[in-house]
Scaffold this motif. Structure first.
Motif, PDB file in Angstrom:
ATOM      1  N   MET A  84       0.846  -1.200   0.000  1.00 50.76           N
ATOM      2  CA  MET A  84       0.000   0.000   0.000  1.00 50.76           C
ATOM      3  C   MET A  84       0.876   1.242   0.000  1.00 50.76           C
ATOM      4  O   MET A  84       1.859   1.308   0.724  1.00 50.76           O
ATOM      5  CB  MET A  84      -0.930   0.014   1.224  1.00 50.76           C
ATOM      6  N   LYS A  85       0.500   2.213  -0.805  1.00 52.98           N
ATOM      7  CA  LYS A  85       1.255   3.463  -0.885  1.00 52.98           C
ATOM      8  C   LYS A  85       0.531   4.616  -0.190  1.00 52.98           C
ATOM      9  O   LYS A  85       1.169   5.565   0.257  1.00 52.98           O
ATOM     10  CB  LYS A  85       1.500   3.843  -2.351  1.00 52.98           C
ATOM     11  N   VAL A  86      -0.799   4.534  -0.140  1.00 47.78           N
ATOM     12  CA  VAL A  86      -1.607   5.596   0.475  1.00 47.78           C
ATOM     13  C   VAL A  86      -2.700   4.941   1.313  1.00 47.78           C
ATOM     14  O   VAL A  86      -3.479   4.141   0.799  1.00 47.78           O
ATOM     15  CB  VAL A  86      -2.261   6.506  -0.583  1.00 47.78           C
ATOM     16  N   VAL A 131     -10.566   3.345  -2.325  1.00 48.76           N
ATOM     17  CA  VAL A 131     -11.476   4.461  -2.569  1.00 48.76           C
ATOM     18  C   VAL A 131     -10.859   5.328  -3.665  1.00 48.76           C
ATOM     19  O   VAL A 131      -9.692   5.171  -4.022  1.00 48.76           O
ATOM     20  CB  VAL A 131     -11.736   5.298  -1.295  1.00 48.76           C
ATOM     21  N   ILE A 132     -11.645   6.253  -4.170  1.00 44.38           N
ATOM     22  CA  ILE A 132     -11.139   7.161  -5.205  1.00 44.38           C
ATOM     23  C   ILE A 132     -10.603   8.452  -4.600  1.00 44.38           C
ATOM     24  O   ILE A 132      -9.631   9.030  -5.080  1.00 44.38           O
ATOM     25  CB  ILE A 132     -12.249   7.478  -6.232  1.00 44.38           C
ATOM     26  N   HIS A 133     -11.242   8.881  -3.519  1.00 44.34           N
ATOM     27  CA  HIS A 133     -10.867  10.170  -2.933  1.00 44.34           C
ATOM     28  C   HIS A 133     -10.884  10.089  -1.410  1.00 44.34           C
ATOM     29  O   HIS A 133     -11.759   9.472  -0.813  1.00 44.34           O
ATOM     30  CB  HIS A 133     -11.839  11.263  -3.386  1.00 44.34           C
ATOM     31  N   LYS A 148       6.121  11.368  -6.967  1.00 44.81           N
ATOM     32  CA  LYS A 148       5.621  11.328  -8.341  1.00 44.81           C
ATOM     33  C   LYS A 148       4.567  12.398  -8.611  1.00 44.81           C
ATOM     34  O   LYS A 148       4.184  12.622  -9.761  1.00 44.81           O
ATOM     35  CB  LYS A 148       5.029   9.948  -8.638  1.00 44.81           C
ATOM     36  N   THR A 149       4.083  13.058  -7.551  1.00 39.56           N
ATOM     37  CA  THR A 149       3.034  14.064  -7.700  1.00 39.56           C
ATOM     38  C   THR A 149       3.625  15.459  -7.667  1.00 39.56           C
ATOM     39  O   THR A 149       4.799  15.654  -7.350  1.00 39.56           O
ATOM     40  CB  THR A 149       1.990  13.931  -6.578  1.00 39.56           C
ATOM     41  N   GLY A 169      -2.037   5.501 -11.219  1.00 39.36           N
ATOM     42  CA  GLY A 169      -2.279   4.099 -10.886  1.00 39.36           C
ATOM     43  C   GLY A 169      -1.872   3.738  -9.483  1.00 39.36           C
ATOM     44  O   GLY A 169      -1.636   2.558  -9.168  1.00 39.36           O
ATOM     45  N   ILE A 170      -1.781   4.739  -8.606  1.00 40.17           N
ATOM     46  CA  ILE A 170      -1.452   4.512  -7.191  1.00 40.17           C
ATOM     47  C   ILE A 170      -2.753   4.423  -6.409  1.00 40.17           C
ATOM     48  O   ILE A 170      -3.496   5.402  -6.318  1.00 40.17           O
ATOM     49  CB  ILE A 170      -0.562   5.646  -6.645  1.00 40.17           C
TER      50      ILE A 170
END
Length: 202
Positions: A84-86, A131-133, A148-149, A169-170
């Motif tokens: 998991m990254k986030v 989730v998306i957000h 990367k952001t 794609g994260i």
């Protein structure tokens, strides 16, 4: 083992907030940034974070009220799931009319129409899911994912950052068993160490 840097932007001068900040300072590392615009604060955080040996940053909302449980669970889940990254905890939406919704969406908010389709607190379920957000009220982000952001604007930084993660794609995950609340407008049932409590703030 992860090494987290906790960050509060425009830290809230309140005893409940300051109490957990004292705990974070004792056990971990806390960066509080005041008197900056949000864009300036994010740049200062990123410059410091990317040049340090911290592995993850934990973004805390200005007036979010945390308990030790919220912190340890966030870190433990990230340690157990290194892919998991986030990972975000959940909290109430900080408005009088929407306090019974959570700062989580299953689709990207529409900034043009100013529409956020928040997940209702009574439909949130349990466990960790994609989730998306996330409103980023208590969110841990792996260093290389954040690198990367880029910073887009001084407003709606959560929408902009989550949109970038989606485009890259994260995956963004939310832990629906890790609930925190804003100082204002809290009136939803919360789960802490499997005990159901009711917090009401007017």
């Amino acid at each position: 083992m992860i090494k987290p840097l906790f960050v509060r932007f425009n830290a809230y001068d309140d005893s409940e907030v300051l109490e957990i900040d004292a705990y974070i300072i004792e056990k971990y590392n806390l960066m509080s940034i005041n008197h900056y615009s949000l864009k300036q604060a994010h740049k200062a955080m990123r410059d410091y974070f990317f040049s340090s040996d911290f592995t993850h940053v934990v973004i805390l909302a200005t007036d979010i009220v945390l308990k030790e449980f919220n912190i340890t669970k966030l870190l433990d889940e990230m340690n157990k799931n290194p892919d998991m990254k986030v990972l975000s905890g959940i909290s109430n939406v900080d408005t009088k009319d929407l306090f019974h919704y959570l700062t989580i969406c299953d689709e990207t908010p529409d900034l043009t129409k100013k529409v956020w389709k928040w997940v209702s607190a009574d439909q949130r379920g349990t466990g960790i899911r994609k989730v998306i957000h996330s409103g980023l009220s208590n969110t841990i982000i792996e260093k290389e994912a954040l690198r990367k952001t880029s910073i887009i604007s001084d407003h709606n930084h959560d929408v902009n950052l989550c949109k970038q993660f989606n485009e890259l794609g994260i995956d963004i995950y939310a832990d629906f068993d890790n609930y925190t609340h804003h100082k204002r407008y809290c009136g939803v049932a919360i789960r802490i160490n499997q005990n159901i409590q009711l917090n009401v703030n007017n």
